[in-house]
Motif scaffolding. Structure first.
Motif, short mmCIF file in Angstrom:
data_model
loop_
_atom_site.label_atom_id
_atom_site.label_comp_id
_atom_site.label_asym_id
_atom_site.label_seq_id
_atom_site.Cartn_x
_atom_site.Cartn_y
_atom_site.Cartn_z
N PHE A 23 0.86 -1.18 0.00
CA PHE A 23 0.00 0.00 0.00
C PHE A 23 0.90 1.24 0.00
O PHE A 23 1.73 1.41 0.90
CB PHE A 23 -0.86 -0.04 1.26
N LEU A 24 0.79 2.09 -1.01
CA LEU A 24 1.66 3.25 -1.14
C LEU A 24 0.98 4.52 -0.64
O LEU A 24 -0.18 4.79 -0.99
CB LEU A 24 2.09 3.44 -2.59
N VAL A 25 1.72 5.30 0.14
CA VAL A 25 1.20 6.55 0.71
C VAL A 25 2.09 7.70 0.23
O VAL A 25 3.30 7.70 0.47
CB VAL A 25 1.19 6.50 2.25
N PHE A 26 1.47 8.69 -0.40
CA PHE A 26 2.18 9.89 -0.85
C PHE A 26 1.68 11.06 -0.01
O PHE A 26 0.80 11.82 -0.42
CB PHE A 26 1.94 10.13 -2.35
N GLY A 27 2.22 11.18 1.20
CA GLY A 27 1.71 12.13 2.16
C GLY A 27 1.78 13.57 1.71
O GLY A 27 0.87 14.37 1.98
N GLU A 28 2.86 13.93 1.01
CA GLU A 28 3.01 15.31 0.55
C GLU A 28 1.97 15.69 -0.49
O GLU A 28 1.69 16.87 -0.71
CB GLU A 28 4.41 15.51 -0.04
N HIS A 29 1.38 14.69 -1.12
CA HIS A 29 0.41 14.93 -2.18
C HIS A 29 -1.01 14.50 -1.79
O HIS A 29 -1.94 14.67 -2.58
CB HIS A 29 0.84 14.22 -3.46
N GLY A 30 -1.16 13.92 -0.62
CA GLY A 30 -2.48 13.62 -0.08
C GLY A 30 -3.22 12.49 -0.76
O GLY A 30 -4.45 12.49 -0.76
N PHE A 31 -2.51 11.51 -1.33
CA PHE A 31 -3.24 10.39 -1.91
C PHE A 31 -2.47 9.09 -1.72
O PHE A 31 -1.30 9.08 -1.31
CB PHE A 31 -3.57 10.63 -3.39
N VAL A 32 -3.16 7.98 -1.99
CA VAL A 32 -2.59 6.64 -1.81
C VAL A 32 -2.86 5.81 -3.06
O VAL A 32 -3.70 6.16 -3.89
CB VAL A 32 -3.19 5.93 -0.57
N ILE A 33 -2.14 4.69 -3.16
CA ILE A 33 -2.40 3.72 -4.21
C ILE A 33 -2.49 2.35 -3.55
O ILE A 33 -1.60 1.95 -2.80
CB ILE A 33 -1.30 3.71 -5.29
N SER A 34 -3.61 1.65 -3.80
CA SER A 34 -3.82 0.36 -3.16
C SER A 34 -4.15 -0.71 -4.20
O SER A 34 -4.71 -0.41 -5.26
CB SER A 34 -4.95 0.45 -2.12
N ARG A 35 -3.79 -1.94 -3.85
CA ARG A 35 -4.10 -3.09 -4.71
C ARG A 35 -5.33 -3.80 -4.17
O ARG A 35 -5.33 -4.27 -3.03
CB ARG A 35 -2.92 -4.05 -4.76
N LEU A 36 -6.37 -3.89 -4.99
CA LEU A 36 -7.61 -4.55 -4.61
C LEU A 36 -7.89 -5.68 -5.58
O LEU A 36 -7.30 -5.75 -6.66
CB LEU A 36 -8.77 -3.54 -4.62
N SER A 37 -8.81 -6.54 -5.23
CA SER A 37 -9.19 -7.61 -6.15
C SER A 37 -9.83 -7.04 -7.42
O SER A 37 -9.76 -7.67 -8.48
CB SER A 37 -10.16 -8.57 -5.46
N SER A 38 -10.42 -5.86 -7.30
CA SER A 38 -11.07 -5.22 -8.45
C SER A 38 -10.13 -4.37 -9.27
O SER A 38 -10.51 -3.89 -10.35
CB SER A 38 -12.24 -4.36 -7.96
N GLY A 39 -8.89 -4.14 -8.81
CA GLY A 39 -7.95 -3.35 -9.58
C GLY A 39 -7.01 -2.54 -8.72
O GLY A 39 -6.93 -2.71 -7.50
N ILE A 40 -6.30 -1.63 -9.37
CA ILE A 40 -5.37 -0.72 -8.69
C ILE A 40 -6.10 0.60 -8.47
O ILE A 40 -6.55 1.23 -9.42
CB ILE A 40 -4.10 -0.49 -9.54
N ARG A 41 -6.22 1.01 -7.20
CA ARG A 41 -7.00 2.22 -6.88
C ARG A 41 -6.08 3.37 -6.50
O ARG A 41 -5.25 3.24 -5.60
CB ARG A 41 -7.99 1.91 -5.76
N VAL A 42 -6.24 4.47 -7.19
CA VAL A 42 -5.48 5.70 -6.94
C VAL A 42 -6.46 6.73 -6.39
O VAL A 42 -7.38 7.16 -7.10
CB VAL A 42 -4.85 6.23 -8.24
N GLY A 43 -6.30 7.10 -5.13
CA GLY A 43 -7.31 8.01 -4.59
C GLY A 43 -6.89 8.70 -3.31
O GLY A 43 -5.89 8.36 -2.68
#
Length: 416
Positions: free
Chosen positions: A292-312
């Motif tokens: 699970f990736l956290v980009f704190g300076e930019h206020g968003f994350v990237i997560s791996r789900l069964s439905s896909g890669i979520r950027v939010g």
């Protein structure tokens, strides 16, 4: 003699907070009826990032974060934005948010959040086991990334507070950083890996599985819009827009961002604001995401789900009625492509959801001013999934008269 009621505990809201509360109440021998205007887990619980962020004990309002706000507000597509016409309405909330960033308030908030998170981890494990959801929980850790030494050093006080709370982590660089997540841009000079971080395979499927368990154990569900929850002889009355009136012994208001007017009608004017969060879900093969990736300076994350890669992520404080601004999702996706050069950005689906946020980053958990038969469970911000099982346990204790395992004073709905 008390009037006879048709329901035992009526839960307004069938998102993850309401569902987890229903599951915990059934464990305590109570009968539950859920009510939701759109269906089970069809609001924020449907499309969040899926993180179980038990290590996230820092409040949003800290000195470091507050210093960034002016710069962020100058960027209409940045981590935090407030539409110009919304400033007058949100100004009192912003004042409380600013006050929550004072050192005394920050320390108190961290203590309360750490206690709630410790309970959240234990209670979520119990819920996962009870509902047979072990296959839906991943333990791949999280990695927060820094683009400069200055950003890394600025984050260190928060990590020292996590260390004091017993949260394990590892600061990483170079080959270790690349090992944890191959394919990162060379712009990242360091990262912090939290091995205990967990996530769910898909937030909607996870919530629905809890709902299925609740319904199989005799729980009820009504799809309807609630206009008012009020005390009544021998319990509570819940008014619906179609004219129906439901009676119950107790009621729990867990309607997320829609809880504020229901509480106001009971005399509790709680400063609940709406964080409008955006995301894009890409196909599963969009990137080989290892953690699970956290980009704190930019206020968003990237997560791996069964439905896909979520950027939010990101925060737009703009209420419930303004139209979505999907340019914010586009901006995050563009940044994600810069940060992960191999990311395939085609074929994504966009979404916007409402996070119910209180100025001090702590939820409202406790009795209403009007009646001890009406209990609040809302205001979890971006930590609803994480804190859902703990909230359900605390609501169960309040309803059954058991001693809660943590001090509930910091979460009092009347603290404002």
């Amino acid at each position: 003699m008390a009037a006879q009621t048709e329901h035992d505990v009526i839960i307004v809201g069938a998102g993850i907070i309401g569902l987890a509360t229903a599951q915990k109440l059934q464990e305590g021998g109570r009968r539950v009826t859920l009510i939701d205007r759109k269906g089970i887990a069809r609001e924020t619980s449907e499309r969040n990032a899926g993180g179980l962020a038990f290590s996230d004990i820092m409040p949003l309002a800290t000195a470091g974060m507050l210093s960034k706000v002016p710069r962020w507000l100058l960027d209409p597509l940045g981590p935090l934005t407030i539409p110009a016409g919304y400033f007058p309405r949100i100004f009192p909330w912003l004042l409380r948010f600013w006050r929550a960033g004072w050192p005394d308030r920050v320390e108190a908030s961290i203590r309360a959040q750490a206690a709630l998170m410790h309970l959240a981890r234990d209670e979520m494990a119990t819920t996962v086991s009870a509902c047979g959801l072990e296959h839906m929980v991943n333990s791949d850790g999280s990695l927060e990334l820094y683009e400069s030494e200055a950003a890394f050093k600025a984050a260190l006080p928060g990590w020292r507070r996590r260390e004091a709370a017993g949260i394990p982590f590892e600061h990483v660089r170079g080959s270790r950083l690349a090992e944890l997540q191959p394919g990162l841009s060379s712009r990242f000079v360091a990262g912090t890996f939290v091995p205990s971080w967990q996530s769910v395979a898909d937030p909607y499927e996870f919530a629905k599985a809890i709902a299925d368990d609740v319904l199989e154990r005799g729980g009820g569900f009504i799809e309807a819009n609630v206009t008012q929850v009020r005390p009544a002889e021998g319990g509570v009355t819940v008014d619906l827009t179609d004219g129906r009136q439901l009676t119950g012994n107790r009621a729990v208001i867990a309607a997320g961002a829609w809880s504020k007017p229901l509480a106001a009608r009971l005399g509790d004017h709680i400063p609940l604001e709406t964080e409008r969060g955006y995301n894009t879900t890409l196909p599963p093969d969009a990137f080989d995401l290892r953690t699970f990736l956290v980009f704190g300076e930019h206020g968003f994350v990237i997560s791996r789900l069964s439905s896909g890669i979520r950027v939010g992520g990101a925060v737009e404080l703009g209420g419930l009625t303004r139209k979505p601004n999907y340019a914010r999702a586009d901006a995050m996706l563009k940044k994600a492509a810069d940060f992960l050069p191999g990311l395939k950005t085609e074929g994504g689906t966009q979404w916007m959801g409402f996070r119910p946020s209180l100025p001090d980053t702590l939820p409202a958990i406790g009795f209403s001013r009007a009646s001890r038969d009406i209990i609040y469970a809302f205001g979890h911000g971006h930590l609803g999934l994480t804190q859902s099982a703990a909230t359900g346990r605390l609501i169960r204790d309040l309803i059954t008269g058991a001693q809660p395992p943590i001090d509930l004073a910091p979460f009092s709905p009347q603290r404002f």
